[in-house]
Design a protein around this motif. Sequence first.
Motif, PDB file in Angstrom:
ATOM      1  N   VAL A 107       0.860  -1.206  -0.035  1.00 44.87           N
ATOM      2  CA  VAL A 107       0.042   0.030   0.006  1.00 44.87           C
ATOM      3  C   VAL A 107       0.969   1.255  -0.100  1.00 44.87           C
ATOM      4  N   VAL A 108       1.130   1.777  -1.229  1.00 40.95           N
ATOM      5  CA  VAL A 108       2.074   3.065  -1.455  1.00 40.95           C
ATOM      6  C   VAL A 108       1.216   4.279  -1.468  1.00 40.95           C
ATOM      7  N   CYS A 109       1.454   5.157  -0.232  1.00 37.18           N
ATOM      8  CA  CYS A 109       0.831   6.477  -0.426  1.00 37.18           C
ATOM      9  C   CYS A 109       1.684   7.639  -1.020  1.00 37.18           C
ATOM     10  N   LEU A 110       1.340   8.129  -1.975  1.00 37.60           N
ATOM     11  CA  LEU A 110       1.832   9.106  -2.619  1.00 37.60           C
ATOM     12  C   LEU A 110       1.462  10.573  -2.284  1.00 37.60           C
ATOM     13  N   ILE A 111       2.526  11.379  -1.556  1.00 38.50           N
ATOM     14  CA  ILE A 111       1.995  12.544  -1.230  1.00 38.50           C
ATOM     15  C   ILE A 111       2.876  13.634  -1.954  1.00 38.50           C
ATOM     16  N   MET A 152      -5.030  -6.347  -0.780  1.00 44.66           N
ATOM     17  CA  MET A 152      -5.022  -5.656  -2.274  1.00 44.66           C
ATOM     18  C   MET A 152      -4.002  -4.674  -2.450  1.00 44.66           C
ATOM     19  N   THR A 153      -3.241  -4.826  -3.626  1.00 42.78           N
ATOM     20  CA  THR A 153      -2.263  -3.866  -3.916  1.00 42.78           C
ATOM     21  C   THR A 153      -2.638  -2.647  -4.103  1.00 42.78           C
ATOM     22  N   MET A 154      -2.181  -1.643  -3.743  1.00 40.38           N
ATOM     23  CA  MET A 154      -2.825  -0.213  -3.821  1.00 40.38           C
ATOM     24  C   MET A 154      -1.811   0.902  -3.991  1.00 40.38           C
ATOM     25  N   VAL A 155      -2.161   1.947  -4.912  1.00 36.35           N
ATOM     26  CA  VAL A 155      -1.335   3.018  -4.937  1.00 36.35           C
ATOM     27  C   VAL A 155      -2.175   4.415  -4.909  1.00 36.35           C
ATOM     28  N   VAL A 156      -1.955   5.056  -3.734  1.00 37.43           N
ATOM     29  CA  VAL A 156      -3.082   5.876  -3.098  1.00 37.43           C
ATOM     30  C   VAL A 156      -2.303   7.248  -3.104  1.00 37.43           C
ATOM     31  N   VAL A 157      -3.005   8.298  -4.042  1.00 41.63           N
ATOM     32  CA  VAL A 157      -2.400   9.766  -3.910  1.00 41.63           C
ATOM     33  C   VAL A 157      -3.489  10.145  -2.918  1.00 41.63           C
ATOM     34  N   THR A 158      -3.005  10.693  -1.808  1.00 44.97           N
ATOM     35  CA  THR A 158      -4.134  11.336  -0.574  1.00 44.97           C
ATOM     36  C   THR A 158      -3.388  12.412   0.040  1.00 44.97           C
ATOM     37  N   HIS A 159      -4.234  13.240   0.458  1.00 45.16           N
ATOM     38  CA  HIS A 159      -3.829  14.229   1.615  1.00 45.16           C
ATOM     39  C   HIS A 159      -4.155  14.051   3.081  1.00 45.16           C
ATOM     40  N   GLU A 160      -4.707  12.421   3.148  1.00 44.23           N
ATOM     41  CA  GLU A 160      -4.923  12.425   4.213  1.00 44.23           C
ATOM     42  C   GLU A 160      -3.814  11.543   5.007  1.00 44.23           C
ATOM     43  N   MET A 161      -3.180  12.272   5.794  1.00 47.99           N
ATOM     44  CA  MET A 161      -1.928  11.977   6.351  1.00 47.99           C
ATOM     45  C   MET A 161      -2.109  10.699   7.416  1.00 47.99           C
ATOM     46  N   GLY A 162      -3.288  10.790   8.123  1.00 50.09           N
ATOM     47  CA  GLY A 162      -3.666   9.913   9.136  1.00 50.09           C
ATOM     48  C   GLY A 162      -3.728   8.463   8.365  1.00 50.09           C
ATOM     49  N   ALA A 210      -2.357   7.433   5.612  1.00 50.34           N
ATOM     50  CA  ALA A 210      -1.003   7.042   4.953  1.00 50.34           C
ATOM     51  C   ALA A 210       0.022   6.678   6.176  1.00 50.34           C
ATOM     52  N   ARG A 211      -0.301   7.192   7.489  1.00 49.72           N
ATOM     53  CA  ARG A 211       0.450   6.831   8.594  1.00 49.72           C
ATOM     54  C   ARG A 211       0.037   5.283   9.093  1.00 49.72           C
ATOM     55  N   GLU A 212      -1.291   5.213   9.014  1.00 49.00           N
ATOM     56  CA  GLU A 212      -1.942   4.098   9.580  1.00 49.00           C
ATOM     57  C   GLU A 212      -1.767   3.056   8.553  1.00 49.00           C
ATOM     58  N   GLU A 222       9.168   4.020   5.293  1.00 48.68           N
ATOM     59  CA  GLU A 222       7.981   3.423   6.085  1.00 48.68           C
ATOM     60  C   GLU A 222       7.455   4.684   6.820  1.00 48.68           C
ATOM     61  N   PRO A 223       5.931   4.213   7.129  1.00 49.17           N
ATOM     62  CA  PRO A 223       5.349   5.643   7.496  1.00 49.17           C
ATOM     63  C   PRO A 223       5.996   6.234   8.820  1.00 49.17           C
ATOM     64  N   LYS A 224       6.285   5.472   9.604  1.00 44.88           N
ATOM     65  CA  LYS A 224       6.541   5.914  11.002  1.00 44.88           C
ATOM     66  C   LYS A 224       7.807   6.963  10.715  1.00 44.88           C
ATOM     67  N   GLU A 225       8.814   6.333  10.175  1.00 45.79           N
ATOM     68  CA  GLU A 225      10.003   7.033   9.858  1.00 45.79           C
ATOM     69  C   GLU A 225      10.045   8.329   9.047  1.00 45.79           C
ATOM     70  N   PHE A 226       8.955   8.115   8.062  1.00 41.11           N
ATOM     71  CA  PHE A 226       8.631   9.126   7.029  1.00 41.11           C
ATOM     72  C   PHE A 226       8.000  10.419   7.726  1.00 41.11           C
ATOM     73  N   PHE A 227       7.157  10.012   8.671  1.00 45.45           N
ATOM     74  CA  PHE A 227       6.519  11.209   9.251  1.00 45.45           C
ATOM     75  C   PHE A 227       7.256  11.984  10.348  1.00 45.45           C
ATOM     76  N   THR A 228       8.236  11.017  11.323  1.00 45.36           N
ATOM     77  CA  THR A 228       8.687  11.441  12.214  1.00 45.36           C
ATOM     78  C   THR A 228      10.167  12.055  12.265  1.00 45.36           C
ATOM     79  N   ASN A 229      10.754  11.295  11.132  1.00 42.72           N
ATOM     80  CA  ASN A 229      12.021  11.760  10.803  1.00 42.72           C
ATOM     81  C   ASN A 229      12.369  11.957   9.536  1.00 42.72           C
ATOM     82  N   PRO A 230      11.679  12.866   8.675  1.00 46.49           N
ATOM     83  CA  PRO A 230      11.940  13.347   7.330  1.00 46.49           C
ATOM     84  C   PRO A 230      13.306  13.799   7.323  1.00 46.49           C
TER      85      PRO A 230
END
Length: 245
Positions: A34-38, A192-202, A204-206, A224-232
Motif C-alpha cells: 500500500v503505497v501512499c503518494l503525497i 490488495m495492492t494499492m497506490v493511493v494519492v492522498t492528503h489524508e496523512m492519518g 498514510a501513517r496508519e 515506511e510511514p513512522k520514519e517518514f513522518f517522524t524523521n523526514p
Amino acid sequence: MAGDKLIEVKNLCKEFHGKKVLKNISIDINKGDVVCLIGPSGSGKSTFLRCLNKLEVADSGEILFEGVDICKKDVNIDLHRQKMGMVFQQFNLFPHMTVLDNLTIAPIKLQGVDANIAIDYAISLLEKVGLADRADEYQSKLSGGQQQRVAIVRALCMKPDVMLFDEPTSALDPEMVGEVLSVMKDLAEQKMTMVVVTHEMGFAREVANRVVFLDSGEFVEENEPKEFFTNPKNERLKIFLSKVL
Ligand code: ADP
Ligand code: MG
C-alpha cells in the motif's frame, strides 16, 4: 510476499508543452504494497497514476506491469486497464443506471462474465461496504460517500490486480471521508495492492507500508510511514510536512 514485483517503473519521463512534469521516476511496487503518494499540488501525482494505466502516454522510460512493458505500442490496453482499478476524486458513476447496473456492465460486456455471476459478486461486495440495500438506487439518491464507495466496488468488480486511487476523498464533505477511508483500509487488510494519492496523512501513517513524497516531478523521499513522518530527511519534505501536519 515482499519482493514479489507487480509494477516496475524505470526512468519515467513526461512533459506537457515543454514543461517536465515527471523527471526520471523509478519505483517498484510489490504485491500487497500500500503505497501512499503525497506531495504539493502540481507535483505530478495524478500524471504518474495516469501513466500507470495509460490515460497518459509517457515520453520515455518503462512501466513493466506483471513483467509486460505497457509503454510498448502493441500492448492490449483494454486488458491492461481491467487489471488496474482506478478511483478518482470525482465518482463518475453512470447517472442513468442503477448502482447494480453500474457495477455489472463492465464485467458482463467487457469480460464476458455471466450476468447472474456478475450480479452475485457485485452484491457480495456491496454488502462488504454496507450498501447492499442501495443496489437499485440511482446515483442522484446517494450521498457523496456512498457514491465513492460504489465507485470503489465498481473497480473491484473487474477483479483487478492493483487499485489506483487519486485523492478519493478530496471531493467529499468531511463527515463522509471516514466511511470511504474505512473501505480502503479493509481492502488493504485483504492484501490488495494499492497506490493511493492522498492528503489524508492519518491514512498514510496508519495503512500504508510505504510513503513516497513527490515534488516537482521527482520522487524525493520514500520511507515506511513512522520514519517518514517522524524523521523526514529532505528539506522540501520537512517544509511540506510542517504545513500539512
Ligand atoms: P498533481 O496531481 O500532483 O496536483 P498533476 O499531475 O495533475 O499534479 O499535474 C502536474 C503538472 O502537469 C501541473 O503543472 C499541471 O498543470 C500539468 N498538467 C497535468 N496534466 C496536463 C495536461 N493534460 N496538459 C497540460 N498540462 C498538464
Ligand atoms: Mg492530482
